[in-house]
Design a protein around this motif. Structure first.
Motif, PDB file in Angstrom:
ATOM      1  N   ASP A 203       0.734  -1.154  -0.514  1.00 21.74           N
ATOM      2  CA  ASP A 203      -0.494  -0.359   0.041  1.00 21.74           C
ATOM      3  C   ASP A 203       0.914   1.101  -0.252  1.00 21.74           C
ATOM      4  OD1 ASP A 203      -2.128  -1.664   0.150  1.00 21.74           O
ATOM      5  OD2 ASP A 203      -2.662  -1.745   2.091  1.00 21.74           O
ATOM      6  N   GLY A 204       2.211   0.922  -0.919  1.00 21.51           N
ATOM      7  CA  GLY A 204       2.792   2.522  -0.833  1.00 21.51           C
ATOM      8  C   GLY A 204       3.856   2.659  -0.025  1.00 21.51           C
ATOM      9  N   GLN A 205       3.789   1.827   1.062  1.00 20.42           N
ATOM     10  CA  GLN A 205       5.089   1.857   1.937  1.00 20.42           C
ATOM     11  C   GLN A 205       5.660   1.144   2.256  1.00 20.42           C
ATOM     12  OE1 GLN A 205       4.991   4.348   4.991  1.00 20.42           O
ATOM     13  NE2 GLN A 205       2.823   5.117   3.360  1.00 20.42           N
ATOM     14  N   ARG A 206       7.184   1.196   1.934  1.00 13.79           N
ATOM     15  CA  ARG A 206       8.365  -0.081   1.798  1.00 13.79           C
ATOM     16  C   ARG A 206       8.052  -0.943   2.451  1.00 13.79           C
ATOM     17  NH1 ARG A 206      13.152   0.986  -0.924  1.00 13.79           N
ATOM     18  NH2 ARG A 206      14.936  -0.306  -0.473  1.00 13.79           N
ATOM     19  N   VAL A 207       8.483  -2.239   2.522  1.00 13.54           N
ATOM     20  CA  VAL A 207       8.552  -3.043   2.662  1.00 13.54           C
ATOM     21  C   VAL A 207      10.276  -4.268   2.461  1.00 13.54           C
ATOM     22  CG1 VAL A 207       7.686  -6.185   2.819  1.00 13.54           C
ATOM     23  CG2 VAL A 207       6.403  -3.907   2.086  1.00 13.54           C
ATOM     24  N   ASP A 208      10.498  -4.334   3.512  1.00 13.27           N
ATOM     25  CA  ASP A 208      11.762  -5.370   3.657  1.00 13.27           C
ATOM     26  C   ASP A 208      12.242  -6.283   2.301  1.00 13.27           C
ATOM     27  OD1 ASP A 208      12.928  -2.475   5.285  1.00 13.27           O
ATOM     28  OD2 ASP A 208      13.195  -3.716   6.334  1.00 13.27           O
ATOM     29  N   LEU A 209      13.048  -6.657   1.456  1.00 18.64           N
ATOM     30  CA  LEU A 209      13.329  -7.499   0.658  1.00 18.64           C
ATOM     31  C   LEU A 209      14.859  -7.961   1.112  1.00 18.64           C
ATOM     32  CD1 LEU A 209      12.507  -6.275  -2.842  1.00 18.64           C
ATOM     33  CD2 LEU A 209      10.736  -8.270  -1.552  1.00 18.64           C
ATOM     34  N   ALA A 210      14.573  -9.929   1.104  1.00 19.48           N
ATOM     35  CA  ALA A 210      15.266 -10.567   0.802  1.00 19.48           C
ATOM     36  C   ALA A 210      16.460 -10.572   0.092  1.00 19.48           C
ATOM     37  CB  ALA A 210      15.445 -11.854   2.165  1.00 19.48           C
ATOM     38  N   VAL A 211      16.831 -10.290  -0.684  1.00 17.60           N
ATOM     39  CA  VAL A 211      17.293 -10.594  -1.985  1.00 17.60           C
ATOM     40  C   VAL A 211      17.925 -11.605  -2.745  1.00 17.60           C
ATOM     41  CG1 VAL A 211      17.666  -9.187  -4.303  1.00 17.60           C
ATOM     42  CG2 VAL A 211      16.546  -8.569  -2.958  1.00 17.60           C
ATOM     43  N   ASN A 212      18.091 -12.151  -3.770  1.00 13.48           N
ATOM     44  CA  ASN A 212      18.843 -13.702  -3.863  1.00 13.48           C
ATOM     45  C   ASN A 212      18.973 -13.054  -5.868  1.00 13.48           C
ATOM     46  OD1 ASN A 212      20.504 -15.974  -4.166  1.00 13.48           O
ATOM     47  ND2 ASN A 212      18.714 -17.563  -4.508  1.00 13.48           N
TER      48      ASN A 212
END
Length: 121
Positions: A24-33
């Motif tokens: 909803d437009g609020q940044r979410v943390d990602l664990a990226v591979n």
């Protein structure tokens, strides 16, 4: 899905920068591979525990690459177990298979009996 759970997102193209996500437009943390070929990515986004139950929009993407959004339904913490069931076609049970087999045999026997009686007449 309950708040606090993780969602996996994938992109086939991510030539520059890091993938990002928002709820909803609020940044979410990602664990990226990053993909083995360096182009794509797989990432895990954790839905904040503070997310209110209901319908939300989850967006994920990469600069000049893959991007997309989906509707995500956040459940209340005390949802009944039935809320987690997958709906749709279910594999047949043994009982259903046997019932279908016996029905087919009964129709076959009845049609043979009717055919035999008609030929004798």
């Amino acid at each position: 899905m309950p708040a606090g759970q993780a969602v996996t997102v994938r992109g086939t193209e991510c030539p520059t920068g890091q993938p990002t996500a928002s709820l909803d437009g609020q940044r979410v943390d990602l664990a990226v591979n990053r993909g083995a070929n360096g182009k794509g990515f797989t990432a895990t986004a954790t839905i904040p525990a503070s997310a209110t139950p209901g319908r939300h929009t989850l967006w994920a993407g990469c600069d000049a690459g893959s991007a997309g959004s989906t509707t995500l339904h956040v459940l209340e913490a005390a949802e009944p177990a039935a809320a987690y069931l997958v709906f749709g076609a279910q594999p047949p049970t043994d009982l259903a298979l046997w019932a279908g087999l016996f029905s087919g045999v009964a129709v076959l026997v009845a049609s043979i009996g009717i055919t035999t009686k008609r030929r004798r007449s």
